[in-house]
Scaffold this motif. Sequence first.
Motif, PDB file in Angstrom:
ATOM      1  N   SER A   1      19.186  28.063   5.159  1.00  0.00           N
ATOM      2  CA  SER A   1      17.886  28.294   5.787  1.00  0.00           C
ATOM      3  C   SER A   1      17.698  27.430   7.028  1.00  0.00           C
ATOM      4  O   SER A   1      17.293  27.922   8.079  1.00  0.00           O
ATOM      5  CB  SER A   1      16.761  28.018   4.785  1.00  0.00           C
ATOM      6  OG  SER A   1      15.512  28.257   5.389  1.00  0.00           O
ATOM      7  N   SER A   2      18.022  26.155   6.930  1.00  0.00           N
ATOM      8  CA  SER A   2      17.812  25.269   8.077  1.00  0.00           C
ATOM      9  C   SER A   2      18.761  25.607   9.226  1.00  0.00           C
ATOM     10  O   SER A   2      18.368  25.566  10.391  1.00  0.00           O
ATOM     11  CB  SER A   2      17.937  23.802   7.680  1.00  0.00           C
ATOM     12  OG  SER A   2      19.244  23.496   7.261  1.00  0.00           O
ATOM     13  N   ARG A   3      20.013  25.983   8.923  1.00  0.00           N
ATOM     14  CA  ARG A   3      20.945  26.357   9.988  1.00  0.00           C
ATOM     15  C   ARG A   3      20.464  27.599  10.726  1.00  0.00           C
ATOM     16  O   ARG A   3      20.470  27.640  11.954  1.00  0.00           O
ATOM     17  CB  ARG A   3      22.355  26.636   9.431  1.00  0.00           C
ATOM     18  CG  ARG A   3      23.131  25.430   9.010  1.00  0.00           C
ATOM     19  CD  ARG A   3      24.177  24.911   9.985  1.00  0.00           C
ATOM     20  NE  ARG A   3      25.126  25.798  10.552  1.00  0.00           N
ATOM     21  CZ  ARG A   3      26.327  26.081  10.053  1.00  0.00           C
ATOM     22  NH1 ARG A   3      26.714  25.568   8.896  1.00  0.00           N
ATOM     23  NH2 ARG A   3      27.148  26.860  10.698  1.00  0.00           N
ATOM     24  N   MET A   4      20.028  28.609   9.969  1.00  0.00           N
ATOM     25  CA  MET A   4      19.544  29.839  10.597  1.00  0.00           C
ATOM     26  C   MET A   4      18.276  29.551  11.402  1.00  0.00           C
ATOM     27  O   MET A   4      18.079  30.091  12.483  1.00  0.00           O
ATOM     28  CB  MET A   4      19.289  30.922   9.552  1.00  0.00           C
ATOM     29  CG  MET A   4      20.545  31.415   8.842  1.00  0.00           C
ATOM     30  SD  MET A   4      21.880  31.934   9.932  1.00  0.00           S
ATOM     31  CE  MET A   4      21.108  33.277  10.793  1.00  0.00           C
ATOM     32  N   ASN A   5      17.428  28.669  10.884  1.00  0.00           N
ATOM     33  CA  ASN A   5      16.205  28.297  11.607  1.00  0.00           C
ATOM     34  C   ASN A   5      16.556  27.640  12.938  1.00  0.00           C
ATOM     35  O   ASN A   5      15.941  27.932  13.963  1.00  0.00           O
ATOM     36  CB  ASN A   5      15.342  27.374  10.748  1.00  0.00           C
ATOM     37  CG  ASN A   5      14.043  27.044  11.428  1.00  0.00           C
ATOM     38  OD1 ASN A   5      13.959  26.074  12.181  1.00  0.00           O
ATOM     39  ND2 ASN A   5      13.026  27.855  11.178  1.00  0.00           N
TER      40      ASN A   5
END
Length: 105
Positions: free
Chosen positions: A37-41
């Motif tokens: 989630s954080s990488r895609m964000n």
Amino acid sequence: MEYINPIPTQLAKARKKANLSQKDLGILIGLDSSSASSRMNHYEKGRHTPDIKTLKRISLELGVPLNYFFCEDDVTAELVIQIANLNNSEKEELLNQIKEKFNAK
């Protein structure tokens, strides 16, 4: 004039159209579930840019061609998607029609 990277915007649009969360898409492309989630964000906010290999995996999961992410407007992005769905002979026919139209002017 300042250059605006189109990848974050196009990525968010395609992901939302596919009805996937950032985490789900990250997991589908092989990211660890704890950081997906954080990488895609970060990709969608433009803090980081995915490398071409990662962007290709994203394009395959979202069903858009790789060059979709480099389109700077919605019309071009839609054209890229529609053209990618054509077979080679249809692409050649379209190209010939475009050439004829612009050579006639």
